[in-house]
Enzyme design. Structure first.
Site, PDB file in Angstrom:
ATOM      1  N   HIS A  67      -2.413   1.236   7.414  1.00 41.56           N
ATOM      2  CA  HIS A  67      -2.623   1.172   5.965  1.00 41.56           C
ATOM      3  C   HIS A  67      -2.357   2.540   5.348  1.00 41.56           C
ATOM      4  CE1 HIS A  67      -4.149  -0.148   2.176  1.00 41.56           C
ATOM      5  NE2 HIS A  67      -5.328   0.433   2.260  1.00 41.56           N
ATOM      6  N   ASN A 111      -8.086   4.568  -2.124  1.00 39.38           N
ATOM      7  CA  ASN A 111      -7.531   3.327  -1.600  1.00 39.38           C
ATOM      8  C   ASN A 111      -6.791   2.577  -2.706  1.00 39.38           C
ATOM      9  OD1 ASN A 111      -6.960   1.260   0.184  1.00 39.38           O
ATOM     10  ND2 ASN A 111      -9.086   0.805   0.690  1.00 39.38           N
ATOM     11  N   CYS A 148       0.825  -1.210   0.000  1.00 44.96           N
ATOM     12  CA  CYS A 148       0.000   0.000   0.000  1.00 44.96           C
ATOM     13  C   CYS A 148       0.858   1.258   0.000  1.00 44.96           C
ATOM     14  CB  CYS A 148      -0.944  -0.002   1.195  1.00 44.96           C
ATOM     15  SG  CYS A 148      -0.116  -0.029   2.809  1.00 44.96           S
TER      16      CYS A 148
END
Length: 502
Positions: free
Chosen positions: A437, A453, A288
């Site tokens: 994250h 995202n 990520c």
């Protein structure tokens, strides 16, 4: 001989770790070293040293060699975070991962590797838009055919029928949670099924997260409890060889003045101006951090080119930055490929590498490979420094988004966030101290932040989520924010006449 070695180990740890520092500024306890497996010497090889600067300090030799420090620290951290299927959570305690032989992680397709064929897109749309409130999970004649369509839509492959049954059971539990949540008339958002609906939480941690925490007060370091472990292990290993090394995986990024939070619009969304690339999918890789870094580098450099009159988002394709390039090539800056990293480490790599490739030249594979950077085909992206925003200041985050562009941030991903479909997300379980994250804040409103995202366009609102601003630093949105300092960049208000709604 054994006694001598044990004594040396004990003494070196005492010299390296100050007992008074065994709790960081956020009260995180120093983890019990007894629960962490101690590496064999062969697993942490001492790097070759090209030059040495030996100085005496408190009867110890301290070897100051920047490259070897980064090398050893990286290997030590990789060992700590993965050896024996161990993860370090935010308290520094090990979290066991289930064996892949029993969990059988599904083969998840990443949308970045190519366009979704129309037939699959149609099936996928039907599955994602299906009203699961009508589904009786106890009725096999209903749930089995629907799960078959779900499995095919996401190209999931399982090792055997036993694993499929286990996945189906997870899927049923997800649907029950979705139904329970969506029946709550007080909820501010709706849940739905997606690629994550038949995964275990351990698989989500391993494949869909991947953020390494920074040092809080020091934006360039990992959390103090991790840094102390690395120092203790490396010092012990090298003391046995006759000298001491003090390691740190801190990286140095210059900082710029924090943005002013006054005189900005009430709301802003960089998507309206064609400055945000479509959401991509990190697949089965804890990368990520690379997706967040790529997104902000793309947006900030498109903004720079617009100001220079060299880019028109209406008529020209958007700039893309290769996440795979970062995964394969930025290890010397502290990143751990699919094991985790921080966006600011990627900024540092691009800066010192003097370039990076685009997705078309260096496509995503979702696994670590040999560095294949091609300088002749680097994309028009530049970065000099990274600015860290002060933790817990939502107004500064909004100001940075408007004045400079999208900001790489960290959020605390909870199990409820996995099933987010639409609305304004607000979860009382979110803890700003547990961010795990890396995502990107691409806009704001008085009621929420708009977040991009890296779980593909099938998740959430086309790959985006709106996180409520009902409380400051909700889900950690302003806990760990970074944006790149791009040469010749112009603040938004100075180029507002050049921004066109697309």
């Amino acid at each position: 001989m054994k006694c001598s070695v044990v004594c040396l180990v004990f003494i070196s740890i005492l010299f390296t770790i100050n007992p008074t520092e065994c709790e960081d500024t956020k009260g995180q306890p120093f983890p019990d070293m007894n629960v962490l497996p101690f590496p064999e010497m062969s697993e942490l090889p001492f790097p070759e040293i090209e030059e040495q600067n030996m100085t005496a300090k408190k009867g110890q030799f301290i070897l100051a060699k920047k490259k070897s420090q980064a090398f050893l620290a990286r290997r030590a951290q990789a060992f700590l975070t993965r050896k024996g299927h161990l993860l370090l959570n935010t308290t520094g305690l090990p979290v066991p991962l289930p064996s892949e032989a029993t969990t059988g992680a599904p083969n998840v397709e990443t949308t970045i590797t190519g366009p979704i064929v129309s037939e699959r897109l149609k099936a996928l749309t039907e599955v994602l838009n299906y009203d699961v409130s009508k589904l009786d999970v106890k009725n096999e004649t209903q749930v089995q055919p629907f799960y078959d369509r779900y499995q095919k839509s996401f190209n999931k492959e399982y090792a055997n029928e036993k694993e499929r049954e286990e996945r189906l059971d997870l899927f049923k539990k997800s649907i029950e949670k979705i139904q329970e949540h969506n029946n709550n008339t007080m909820a501010t958002y709706q849940k739905g099924i997606n690629e994550l609906s038949d995964l275990t939480w351990a698989e989500v941690v391993k494949y869909k997260l991947g953020l390494l925490r920074d040092g809080g007060g020091d934006p360039n370091c990992l959390p103090p409890h991790v840094d102390r472990i690395l120092k203790g292990i490396s010092s012990t290993l090298l003391f046995i060889q006759g000298f001491m090394i003090i390691t740190s995986i801190c990286i140095t990024l210059s900082t710029a003045a924090a943005p002013g939070s006054s005189n900005i619009p009430d709301e802003w969304d960089w998507r309206k101006y064609g400055m945000v690339t479509p959401p991509r999918n990190q697949g089965k890789c804890g990368s990520c951090w690379s997706f967040a870094a790529a997104c902000v580098l793309e947006s900030h450099n498109m903004k720079r080119l617009i100001a220079e009159g060299k880019f028109d988002p209406k008529s020209q394709p958007k700039i893309t930055v290769s996440e795979q390039n970062m995964i394969d090539c930025s290890g010397d800056y502290g990143t751990l490929a699919c094991e985790g990293g921080m966006p600011q480490q990627a900024f540092k790599y691009v800066y010192e590498n003097k370039g990076i490739n685009g997705v078309d030249v260096y496509p995503y594979t979702g696994k670590k490979d040999k560095c294949g950077y091609n300088a002749a085909n680097r994309v028009d992206v530049d970065v000099r420094e990274g600015q860290r925003l002060e933790s817990g200041k939502d107004n500064d985050l909004a100001a940075a988004i408007y004045n400079y562009g999208p900001v790489a941030i960290a959020v605390h991903t909870t199990d409820d966030m996995l099933a987010f479909k639409k609305g304004i997300f607000n979860d009382p379980k979110c803890n700003p101290n547990d961010v795990n994250h890396a995502v990107v804040a691409i806009g704001y409103h008085k009621d929420y932040f708009i977040i991009k995202n890296s779980w593909g366009p099938e998740w959430g609102e086309g790959g985006f989520i709106r996180i409520s601003r009902s409380k400051v630093n909700n889900c950690g949105v302003s806990e760990q924010g970074y944006y790149p300092i791009v040469p010749n960049a112009v603040q938004t208000r100075a180029m507002i006449d050049k921004l066109k709604v697309v």
